[in-house]
Design a protein around this motif. Structure first.
Motif, PDB file in Angstrom:
ATOM      1  N   THR A  93     -40.116  20.701 -12.730  1.00  9.39           N
ATOM      2  CA  THR A  93     -39.547  21.075 -11.434  1.00  9.39           C
ATOM      3  C   THR A  93     -38.264  20.311 -11.108  1.00  9.39           C
ATOM      4  O   THR A  93     -37.767  20.388  -9.986  1.00  9.39           O
ATOM      5  CB  THR A  93     -40.586  20.877 -10.308  1.00  9.39           C
ATOM      6  N   SER A  94     -37.731  19.609 -12.092  1.00  4.86           N
ATOM      7  CA  SER A  94     -36.501  18.847 -11.863  1.00  4.86           C
ATOM      8  C   SER A  94     -35.339  19.777 -11.519  1.00  4.86           C
ATOM      9  O   SER A  94     -35.329  20.951 -11.885  1.00  4.86           O
ATOM     10  CB  SER A  94     -36.169  18.017 -13.098  1.00  4.86           C
ATOM     11  N   GLY A  96     -34.485  21.154  -8.815  1.00  3.51           N
ATOM     12  CA  GLY A  96     -34.736  22.214  -7.844  1.00  3.51           C
ATOM     13  C   GLY A  96     -35.436  23.432  -8.398  1.00  3.51           C
ATOM     14  O   GLY A  96     -35.591  24.436  -7.702  1.00  3.51           O
ATOM     15  N   ARG A  97     -35.887  23.371  -9.645  1.00  4.23           N
ATOM     16  CA  ARG A  97     -36.612  24.500 -10.238  1.00  4.23           C
ATOM     17  C   ARG A  97     -38.007  24.608  -9.637  1.00  4.23           C
ATOM     18  O   ARG A  97     -38.633  23.612  -9.326  1.00  4.23           O
ATOM     19  CB  ARG A  97     -36.801  24.288 -11.745  1.00  4.23           C
ATOM     20  N   SER A  98     -38.510  25.831  -9.566  1.00  2.00           N
ATOM     21  CA  SER A  98     -39.932  26.018  -9.293  1.00  2.00           C
ATOM     22  C   SER A  98     -40.671  25.723 -10.596  1.00  2.00           C
ATOM     23  O   SER A  98     -40.063  25.622 -11.667  1.00  2.00           O
ATOM     24  CB  SER A  98     -40.219  27.453  -8.835  1.00  2.00           C
ATOM     25  N   LEU A  99     -41.972  25.606 -10.523  1.00  2.00           N
ATOM     26  CA  LEU A  99     -42.756  25.357 -11.726  1.00  2.00           C
ATOM     27  C   LEU A  99     -42.580  26.496 -12.732  1.00  2.00           C
ATOM     28  O   LEU A  99     -42.416  26.257 -13.933  1.00  2.00           O
ATOM     29  CB  LEU A  99     -44.231  25.171 -11.365  1.00  2.00           C
ATOM     30  N   VAL A 100     -42.595  27.727 -12.251  1.00  4.25           N
ATOM     31  CA  VAL A 100     -42.378  28.884 -13.122  1.00  4.25           C
ATOM     32  C   VAL A 100     -41.020  28.777 -13.811  1.00  4.25           C
ATOM     33  O   VAL A 100     -40.898  28.977 -15.026  1.00  4.25           O
ATOM     34  CB  VAL A 100     -42.477  30.200 -12.317  1.00  4.25           C
ATOM     35  N   GLN A 101     -39.992  28.462 -13.062  1.00  2.00           N
ATOM     36  CA  GLN A 101     -38.650  28.358 -13.622  1.00  2.00           C
ATOM     37  C   GLN A 101     -38.561  27.231 -14.649  1.00  2.00           C
ATOM     38  O   GLN A 101     -37.897  27.359 -15.668  1.00  2.00           O
ATOM     39  CB  GLN A 101     -37.633  28.172 -12.504  1.00  2.00           C
ATOM     40  N   TYR A 106     -38.286  25.405 -20.255  1.00  2.00           N
ATOM     41  CA  TYR A 106     -38.839  24.707 -21.419  1.00  2.00           C
ATOM     42  C   TYR A 106     -38.715  25.586 -22.666  1.00  2.00           C
ATOM     43  O   TYR A 106     -38.249  25.140 -23.711  1.00  2.00           O
ATOM     44  CB  TYR A 106     -40.303  24.343 -21.163  1.00  2.00           C
ATOM     45  N   ILE A 107     -39.108  26.836 -22.536  1.00  3.90           N
ATOM     46  CA  ILE A 107     -39.060  27.748 -23.682  1.00  3.90           C
ATOM     47  C   ILE A 107     -37.631  27.957 -24.162  1.00  3.90           C
ATOM     48  O   ILE A 107     -37.362  27.939 -25.362  1.00  3.90           O
ATOM     49  CB  ILE A 107     -39.752  29.080 -23.334  1.00  3.90           C
ATOM     50  N   TRP A 108     -36.700  28.128 -23.246  1.00  6.26           N
ATOM     51  CA  TRP A 108     -35.303  28.313 -23.647  1.00  6.26           C
ATOM     52  C   TRP A 108     -34.772  27.086 -24.369  1.00  6.26           C
ATOM     53  O   TRP A 108     -33.888  27.202 -25.212  1.00  6.26           O
ATOM     54  CB  TRP A 108     -34.431  28.620 -22.439  1.00  6.26           C
ATOM     55  N   ALA A 109     -35.296  25.924 -24.042  1.00  8.38           N
ATOM     56  CA  ALA A 109     -34.787  24.684 -24.633  1.00  8.38           C
ATOM     57  C   ALA A 109     -35.356  24.394 -26.015  1.00  8.38           C
ATOM     58  O   ALA A 109     -34.735  23.654 -26.778  1.00  8.38           O
ATOM     59  CB  ALA A 109     -35.087  23.510 -23.708  1.00  8.38           C
ATOM     60  N   VAL A 110     -36.508  24.949 -26.361  1.00  8.06           N
ATOM     61  CA  VAL A 110     -37.118  24.594 -27.649  1.00  8.06           C
ATOM     62  C   VAL A 110     -36.537  25.366 -28.832  1.00  8.06           C
ATOM     63  O   VAL A 110     -36.804  25.014 -29.972  1.00  8.06           O
ATOM     64  CB  VAL A 110     -38.665  24.720 -27.638  1.00  8.06           C
ATOM     65  N   MET A 133     -32.785  31.747 -14.768  1.00 12.34           N
ATOM     66  CA  MET A 133     -31.552  31.761 -15.557  1.00 12.34           C
ATOM     67  C   MET A 133     -30.443  30.963 -14.878  1.00 12.34           C
ATOM     68  O   MET A 133     -29.549  30.454 -15.545  1.00 12.34           O
ATOM     69  CB  MET A 133     -31.106  33.192 -15.831  1.00 12.34           C
ATOM     70  N   GLU A 134     -30.486  30.846 -13.550  1.00 13.49           N
ATOM     71  CA  GLU A 134     -29.476  30.078 -12.829  1.00 13.49           C
ATOM     72  C   GLU A 134     -29.527  28.601 -13.219  1.00 13.49           C
ATOM     73  O   GLU A 134     -28.508  27.911 -13.166  1.00 13.49           O
ATOM     74  CB  GLU A 134     -29.673  30.215 -11.319  1.00 13.49           C
ATOM     75  N   PHE A 135     -30.693  28.111 -13.593  1.00  7.47           N
ATOM     76  CA  PHE A 135     -30.867  26.700 -13.942  1.00  7.47           C
ATOM     77  C   PHE A 135     -30.624  26.431 -15.422  1.00  7.47           C
ATOM     78  O   PHE A 135     -30.263  25.335 -15.795  1.00  7.47           O
ATOM     79  CB  PHE A 135     -32.280  26.232 -13.573  1.00  7.47           C
ATOM     80  N   GLY A 136     -30.884  27.415 -16.253  1.00  5.18           N
ATOM     81  CA  GLY A 136     -30.737  27.241 -17.692  1.00  5.18           C
ATOM     82  C   GLY A 136     -31.869  26.423 -18.286  1.00  5.18           C
ATOM     83  O   GLY A 136     -32.853  26.108 -17.612  1.00  5.18           O
TER      84      GLY A 136
END
Length: 153
Positions: A93-94, A96-101, A106-110, A133-136
């Motif tokens: 949730t860092s 400002g992300r929601s838990l879902v975001q 996480y998946i996009w980063a792996v 997607m706004e957070f990346g």
């Protein structure tokens, strides 16, 4: 190997913070294949909707008693996954992300070829998924920290 065959373009598999798939992701990246990710929200467990007091009905797949339902047992979230989620929540949730975001980030980063397929039941959930997607992606340091917390490194 099937991944190197001419007509192979993607591999569909489970991937979320609880279920890493390093070997499959490596295969996808080395063969330039898409990694299509089922259950990126761990059957909703990564949505903040469930806690130890949750009891889903038998007409919900998570409450039906199927052996293949990994994150729930008899309609209740398994404590081990709630504990893991609690340990990783702050990172997910860092910013400002929601838990879902965070779970999608996480998946996009792996992996460079990862494509999560999150479920949604209404417009609000679909919009929350899309706003991820706004957070990346999470940073590599955050991924390493989650992997360490969850005992993978």
């Amino acid at each position: 190997m099937f991944a190197s065959r001419k007509n192979c373009s993607a591999i569909e598999h489970n991937l979320n913070i609880f279920e890493s798939a390093e070997a499959i992701i490596d295969i996808c990246e080395s063969n330039n294949l898409a990694s299509i990710n089922r259950s990126p929200l761990a059957m909703g467990l990564l949505s903040s909707k469930f806690n130890i007091n949750t009891k889903l009905p038998q007409n919900d797949v998570r409450g039906a008693g199927h052996e293949w339902v990994q994150y729930f047992e008899d309609g209740k979230p398994k404590q081990e996954f709630l504990d893991k989620l609690s340990s990783a929540r702050e990172i997910l949730t860092s910013g400002g992300r929601s838990l879902v975001q965070g779970a999608l980030a996480y998946i996009w980063a792996v992996g460079d070829n990862t494509i999560p397929i999150p479920g949604f039941r209404n417009v609000k959930q679909a919009e929350e998924n899309a706003r991820a997607m706004e957070f990346g992606p999470l940073s590599k340091e955050q991924i390493n920290e989650i992997d360490y917390i969850l005992g993978r490194k």
